[in-house]
Structure formats: structure tokens, C-alpha cells
Scaffold this motif. Structure first.
Motif, short mmCIF file in Angstrom:
data_model
loop_
_atom_site.label_atom_id
_atom_site.label_comp_id
_atom_site.label_asym_id
_atom_site.label_seq_id
_atom_site.Cartn_x
_atom_site.Cartn_y
_atom_site.Cartn_z
N ARG A 54 0.82 -1.20 0.00
CA ARG A 54 0.00 0.00 0.00
C ARG A 54 0.86 1.26 0.00
O ARG A 54 0.39 2.35 -0.35
N ASN A 55 2.11 1.14 0.43
CA ASN A 55 2.98 2.32 0.54
C ASN A 55 3.92 2.49 -0.64
O ASN A 55 4.61 3.50 -0.73
N TYR A 56 3.97 1.52 -1.53
CA TYR A 56 4.92 1.58 -2.63
C TYR A 56 4.27 1.09 -3.93
O TYR A 56 3.30 0.34 -3.92
N LYS A 57 4.86 1.52 -5.02
CA LYS A 57 4.64 0.88 -6.30
C LYS A 57 5.77 -0.13 -6.49
O LYS A 57 6.94 0.23 -6.40
N LEU A 58 5.41 -1.37 -6.71
CA LEU A 58 6.41 -2.42 -6.78
C LEU A 58 6.62 -2.88 -8.21
O LEU A 58 5.68 -2.93 -9.01
N LYS A 59 7.84 -3.27 -8.50
CA LYS A 59 8.17 -3.84 -9.80
C LYS A 59 9.06 -5.05 -9.56
O LYS A 59 10.15 -4.93 -9.00
N ILE A 60 8.56 -6.23 -9.94
CA ILE A 60 9.32 -7.47 -9.78
C ILE A 60 9.94 -7.81 -11.13
O ILE A 60 9.23 -7.91 -12.14
N ILE A 61 11.24 -8.00 -11.14
CA ILE A 61 11.98 -8.26 -12.38
C ILE A 61 12.68 -9.61 -12.26
O ILE A 61 13.35 -9.88 -11.26
N ARG A 104 4.30 -5.36 -12.44
CA ARG A 104 4.08 -4.17 -11.62
C ARG A 104 2.89 -4.41 -10.71
O ARG A 104 1.86 -4.94 -11.14
N VAL A 105 3.03 -3.97 -9.44
CA VAL A 105 2.01 -4.24 -8.41
C VAL A 105 1.77 -2.98 -7.61
O VAL A 105 2.71 -2.25 -7.27
N LYS A 106 0.51 -2.73 -7.28
CA LYS A 106 0.12 -1.63 -6.39
C LYS A 106 -1.08 -2.09 -5.59
O LYS A 106 -2.06 -2.60 -6.16
N ASN A 107 -1.04 -1.90 -4.26
CA ASN A 107 -2.15 -2.29 -3.39
C ASN A 107 -2.56 -3.75 -3.59
O ASN A 107 -3.75 -4.07 -3.71
N ASP A 108 -1.56 -4.63 -3.69
CA ASP A 108 -1.79 -6.07 -3.86
C ASP A 108 -2.51 -6.41 -5.17
O ASP A 108 -3.08 -7.49 -5.31
N ASP A 140 9.30 1.88 -5.70
CA ASP A 140 9.22 3.32 -6.03
C ASP A 140 8.42 4.00 -4.94
O ASP A 140 7.20 3.81 -4.82
N ARG A 141 9.10 4.82 -4.12
CA ARG A 141 8.43 5.51 -3.03
C ARG A 141 7.71 6.76 -3.54
O ARG A 141 7.99 7.28 -4.62
N SER A 142 6.78 7.25 -2.72
CA SER A 142 6.00 8.43 -3.10
C SER A 142 6.86 9.68 -3.18
O SER A 142 6.50 10.63 -3.87
N ASP A 143 8.04 9.69 -2.48
CA ASP A 143 8.91 10.88 -2.53
C ASP A 143 9.87 10.86 -3.70
O ASP A 143 10.75 11.71 -3.83
N GLY A 144 9.72 9.85 -4.58
CA GLY A 144 10.55 9.78 -5.77
C GLY A 144 11.79 8.94 -5.62
O GLY A 144 12.47 8.64 -6.61
N THR A 145 12.13 8.52 -4.40
CA THR A 145 13.30 7.68 -4.20
C THR A 145 12.98 6.23 -4.57
O THR A 145 11.83 5.82 -4.62
N VAL A 146 14.05 5.48 -4.82
CA VAL A 146 13.91 4.10 -5.27
C VAL A 146 14.80 3.20 -4.40
O VAL A 146 15.92 3.58 -4.04
N ALA A 147 14.28 2.02 -4.04
CA ALA A 147 15.07 1.01 -3.34
C ALA A 147 14.87 -0.33 -4.05
O ALA A 147 13.90 -0.51 -4.80
N SER A 148 15.79 -1.25 -3.82
CA SER A 148 15.66 -2.56 -4.47
C SER A 148 16.26 -3.64 -3.59
O SER A 148 17.07 -3.36 -2.69
N ALA A 149 15.83 -4.88 -3.83
CA ALA A 149 16.36 -6.05 -3.12
C ALA A 149 16.40 -7.21 -4.09
O ALA A 149 15.53 -7.33 -4.97
N ASP A 150 17.41 -8.06 -3.95
CA ASP A 150 17.59 -9.20 -4.85
C ASP A 150 17.33 -10.51 -4.12
O ASP A 150 17.49 -10.61 -2.90
#
Length: 584
Positions: free
Chosen positions: A424-431, A444-448, A489-499
Motif C-alpha cells: 500500500r505504501n509503494y509501487k512495486l516492480k518485480i523483475i 508491476r504491483v500496487k495495493n496487492d 518506487d516511493r512516493s517521494d521519488g526515491t527508489v530502493a531494491s532487493a535481490d
């Protein structure tokens, strides 16, 4: 101190597990032979005393606990019961017995000398067994239905074609029902429930009516009654012919005034259950041999002749319908339906919605635990149905996280839960990293909710879902192996990732590897010293084993050399004796 409130019930295909808390105001219900978790408090902060109040005096059984450890010398309450354990402030009874019913008090002795207590009433009930429903036909012609099951205490309720009937009775009379109506008996107690449906049938048997001049086949039920309307036999001489070879050898029966000529009635010879009444041919117990093509010939008094043809088809009525869940080794869940009778036509519904018809087995792709599957079976003479609640197949379930440093192992055909983040807090992208370029499949996933137009990674895979920030693959395939990146992809424009690296293996290998990985990972996180000790002990065991094998090899070699030396010595003595004899 915080005490705890509420009651939670969790029911699975394998067992019934109950969770209660010591200060809840309602009774705690547990299923006989199943698991009960009693939440107390954090036992590290208190000395606990559990009392079962029988006589409310000092003779009542007790159990003292500190740091999840019971004092065996002061625990007559659970004496000789290894299935009772204490973990993280919880009293766990893995197999509940009748004796576990009763009133309990939890006493807490604080370090400052103060005391608190909480009470709980535990009630143990046997879970519902198989539900049996049967139609009862009385001699007076009254039809009733009876329901029975194991378990205690039982509460009964009834529905007729989905409409509620009188509750609370094991037997009810059927007054305004028709052939084919569906009666469902539901049984429940505080720990489980069950139900069974039955199709209403005429008492004492089914009766079918046909006419000799009808254009469609006449269907009759094997072993039941058939009325064949002919004509007023008082005005005609009748001749019934069963056409087998279409010649004079075909069996016939001549009838006049509802009386058959026994000398001219080889068609129904030695069959007293066949009668003629008011121009009707009545077969009270139909047999397979009654199938066939018939001609009714009418000889009028004026010499004219008329005839009519009829095809009779005998089918066995529907027996009891049996429905079962099938769990394959590949993880595919299917449901099978079977019944006696011929020929059978099958149809299915899921929660009231039609599914594919005509098959005795169907695969369950988009179902959840507790969904209701109904299999309906029919032929031309009867019908029946049975419902079953969808249960999870026992299998291997694996849980991984996208931020873990070790590979994630999953079992082929089984379930994998991948913990991501709160979607609910992020836009997710699984690659899935295959070529490490823009052509790699993504989702791409948002709100499950996945964007179907941007989710080629899991295209046409309804078994893949997103729930509470978790990616759930209900049936893992070989293609799920690979290297994945989760981008946030956070709402403030920053990006994080995990492998994460996912490895799919056959069930046995995957289960063993997962357990070993989990053990080593947990050991590494909690205590590196424990991991070193484990490896050293393992190496020492190998050294001892190789040492024993080496000693056995040396022993066998030494024994073999001694045997060879003894043989050489005997041969030398033999030659010496032989030479000495020749010299003499």
C-alpha cells in the motif's frame, strides 16, 4: 502487566487448532485429540502457577513454571504428559484429552512480591465425524429423513432446496416435497461442523408411466415399477410382441379383458410381478431384459387391425454420490465424483456457479479453503448430488524474504510465499533477471493488485496472487527458478531494491535443503559458535567412521598375510618330509 483477550479458531485439513487466552470471559473450546494453545504471559518476567480447580483446596493439581520450564517435582497437573509444553509464555497441549476439561486459574508471582491471577474454563468436545442422511419410508406412506453423526454436543439444522426447515431435530417429516428435491442436513458443535445432502425419492420406489403410442423412448428404472398404458382391453384382443429377430420366433403375449393367455404368453413367462389392470401393462420390478422394441397389435371385433410401437430403455438409478479431494504429487488439486447407475451425466458448481460439465474429475485452479463444490449426477430415471468443502492439500510450504542473503528454496508443485513490503505504501516492480536488459519479464504491483498489461512475468498464471504485501505462488514450477529483483518506487521519488535467488527442487530434496538452510541460517544469526561446534562434531564423526574402516581394512590384510605364511610353511614341511622319505 498486559493480559490478553479473545478467542481465535483455525481449522485446516490436517487438524483443528484452538488458541485461547487465560483472562477471556467466554469458555475456551478445544477439539478432542487436537491441539490447544493457551496464551499466558511472558514467563521470563513471572513465576507462574497453573491450578486446575476441582475441590478448590490445596489438593487441587498444580504446575509451577519459570522461563518456559516446568518444575517436574511441582507439576502433578501434567505429570507423564510429554505432549504438554511451554513455549514463549504459551501452554501448548498437542493432543487434548477429555481430562483437560475444567476450570483453571493462572497465578502470577511478580518480583516485587505482588500477585495477580486469571481464570479460564476449558471445554473439550469431540469434533464432527462423517454425516449420514437417509430417507425413511414408513408403512403408512409417510416419508421422513434422518440425520446422524459422531461428535458432541451436536446441533442439527436442515434446508430444502436452500430454504431453512425446522432446526434441532435428527429426524424430520417430508410433507411438501417432490422427487429430486435436495435436503441438506448440517451438524455443528463448538469445534467443528459438517453437512450432507440427499435427493428426495418416491417411497417405496420410483414409478414410471409410458404409453404405447408415444414417439420418444420409454425410460424405466431397474428394479422399480413401470406402467405401460395400452388401450381398454375389454374392446380388443391384444398381442404384445417384443421384436428381437422380427420373425415368428419373437416372444409374444396375448391378452383379453386384462387376462393373459398363459399358453400364449412366453414373453412374461414365470413373471408374477407382471400384471394387466384396466388396459395397463404393469411391471412391478423392471429387469435389464425388459429393454427392447415392442409392438402392440390390436385385433378389433370388425376384423380390422391396428398397431403401435414403443422402445423401452432400462437404466440403473443413481446410487449414493461420492465426492473426494485428490492431491497429486505435483501439487495439483482436483476433485473426483462417482456414483452407481447408468449412463451417468455429471455437472459441477463452485459456490453456486456452474463449472465445466461432463467430467468425473475436474482440476481446482481458483479455489480457496472452505469453498463449496457440488457434484450433480443424473440419468434419465434419477439424479443425485453431494457437496464437499474445499480443503488445502497437505504439502510443503516455503517462506522467503526478498532481503535474505541466502537462496530461497521451493518445492516443485508446492507453495511459496515471498515476503515483499507493504504494497500500500509503494509501487512495486518485480523483475526476473535473465538477460539483464529491458526484455526481462516484469510485473508491476500496487495495493496487492498487479497490472495485467504490465505483468508478463506471471501471465496466464491464476495461481499467483498478492496478499498483504506477499507474493504467493500456490504451485511452483521449474520456470520459477532464477534471479529476481524487487524494485520499490516511493512516493517521494526515491527508489530502493532487493535481490533474491530462487531455486526450485523436487519435493524431497527441497524439503531437506530448506530445513538444513533454515537451521544453518538460524544458527548463524543466533550464535556463530553453535555453527562451528556443529561442523566440528560432524567432521569428528566422519573421522571416527573412516578410522574404523581403515582399522578393519588393516585387520583383514594382516589376517590374509598370516594365512599365506601358514600355507607356505605347511608346503615347505611337506616337501621336506617327502624328500626325507625318498632318501630313506
Amino acid at each position: 502487566m498486559m493480559l490478553i483477550f479473545g478467542l481465535m479458531l483455525l481449522q485446516t485439513a490436517a487438524c483443528v487448532e484452538f488458541n485461547c487466552r487465560f483472562d477471556q470471559s467466554v469458555p475456551c473450546y478445544a477439539a478432542l485429540g487436537h491441539k490447544l494453545n493457551l496464551q499466558m504471559v511472558d514467563a521470563r518476567n513471572y513465576k507462574l502457577k497453573i491450578i486446575k480447580r476441582i475441590n478448590n483446596n490445596q489438593d487441587d493439581p498444580v504446575c509451577r513454571v519459570k522461563n518456559d520450564t516446568r518444575y517436574e517435582s511441582e507439576c502433578d497437573l501434567f505429570k507423564n504428559r510429554p505432549e504438554v509444553t511451554f513455549i514463549n509464555g504459551n501452554l501448548i497441549i498437542n493432543r487434548v484429552t477429555r481430562a483437560d476439561s475444567g476450570n483453571y486459574t493462572l497465578r502470577l508471582d511478580r518480583s516485587d512480591g505482588t500477585v495477580a491471577s486469571a481464570d479460564l474454563q476449558v471445554k473439550v468436545e469431540a469434533p464432527i465425524g462423517s454425516v449420514e442422511v437417509s430417507i425413511i419410508c414408513s408403512s403408512s406412506g409417510v416419508t421422513s429423513v434422518s440425520c446422524s453423526s459422531d461428535g458432541d454436543p451436536l446441533i442439527y439444522s436442515w434446508t430444502l432446496n436452500g430454504h431453512p426447515l425446522m432446526d434441532g431435530n435428527t429426524n424430520i417429516q417430508l410433507n411438501n416435497t417432490s422427487h429430486g428435491d435436495i435436503i441438506i442436513c448440517s451438524v455443528k458443535n463448538h469445534v467443528s461442523d459438517g453437512q450432507k445432502s440427499i435427493s428426495v425419492e418416491d417411497c417405496p420406489g420410483m414409478k414410471f408411466n409410458c404409453r404405447f403410442d408415444q414417439s420418444v423412448p420409454c425410460y424405466a428404472a431397474l428394479g422399480h415399477k413401470l406402467n405401460l398404458q395400452m388401450v381398454d382391453a375389454r374392446n380388443y384382443k391384444l398381442k404384445i410382441i417384443k421384436r428381437i429377430n422380427n420373425n415368428q420366433d419373437d416372444p409374444v403375449c396375448r391378452v383379453k379383458n386384462d387376462t393373459r393367455y398363459e399358453s400364449e404368453c412366453d414373453l412374461f413367462k414365470n413373471r408374477p410381478e407382471v400384471t394387466f389392470i384396466n388396459g395397463n401393462l404393469i411391471i412391478n420390478r423392471v429387469t435389464r431384459a425388459d429393454s427392447g422394441n415392442y409392438t402392440l397389435r390390436l385385433d378389433r371385433s370388425d376384423g380390422t387391425v391396428a398397431s403401435a410401437d414403443l422402445q423401452v430403455k432400462v437404466e440403473a438409478p443413481i446410487g449414493s454420490v461420492e465426492v473426494s479431494i485428490i492431491c497429486s504429487s505435483s501439487g495439483v488439486t482436483s476433485v473426483s465424483c462417482s456414483s452407481d447407475g447408468d449412463p451417468l451425466i455429471y455437472s459441477w458448481t463452485l459456490n453456486g456457479h456452474p463449472l465445466m460439465d461432463g467430467n468425473t474429475n475436474i482440476q481446482l485452479n481458483n479455489t480457496s479453503h472452505g469453498d463449496i463444490i457440488i457434484c450433480s449426477v443424473k440419468n434419465h430415471v434419477s439424479d443425485g448430488q453431494k457437496s464437499i468443502s474445499v480443503e488445502d492439500c497437505p504439502g510443503v510450504e516455503f517462506n522467503c524474504r526478498f532481503d535474505q542473503s541466502v537462496p530461497c528454496y521451493a518445492a516443485l508443485g508446492h507453495k511459496l510465499n515471498l515476503q515483499m513490503v507493504d504494497a500500500r505504501n509503494y509501487k512495486l516492480k518485480i523483475i526476473k533477471r535473465i538477460n539483464n536488459n529491458q526484455d526481462d519479464p516484469v510485473c508491476r504491483v500496487k495495493n496487492d493488485t498487479r497490472y495485467e498489461s504490465e505483468c508478463d512475468l506471471f501471465k496466464n498464471r491464476p495461481e499467483v496472487t498478492f496478499i498483504n504485501g506477499n507474493l504467493i505462488i500456490n504451485r511452483v514450477t521449474r520456470a520459477d527458478s532464477g534471479n529476481y529483483t524487487l524494485r520499490l518506487d516511493r512516493s517521494d521519488g526515491t527508489v530502493a531494491s532487493a535481490d533474491l535467488q530462487v531455486k526450485v527442487e523436487g519435493t524431497t530434496t527441497a524439503a531437506v535443503t530448506s530445513r538444513l538452510t533454515s537451521t544453518l541460517t538460524s544458527s548463524t544469526l543466533t550464535s556463530g559458535h553453535d555453527s562451528v561446534v556443529f561442523v566440528l562434531v560432524w567432521c569428528l564423526q566422519l573421522m571416527v567412521l573412516f578410522g574404523l574402516l581403515g582399522g578393519f581394512h588393516i585387520y583383514m590384510r594382516h589376517t590374509s598375510e598370516r594365512k599365506q605364511d601358514d600355507q607356505k610353511l605347511r608346503m615347505r614341511r611337506f616337501r621336506e618330509e617327502h624328500e626325507h622319505t625318498e632318501d630313506s
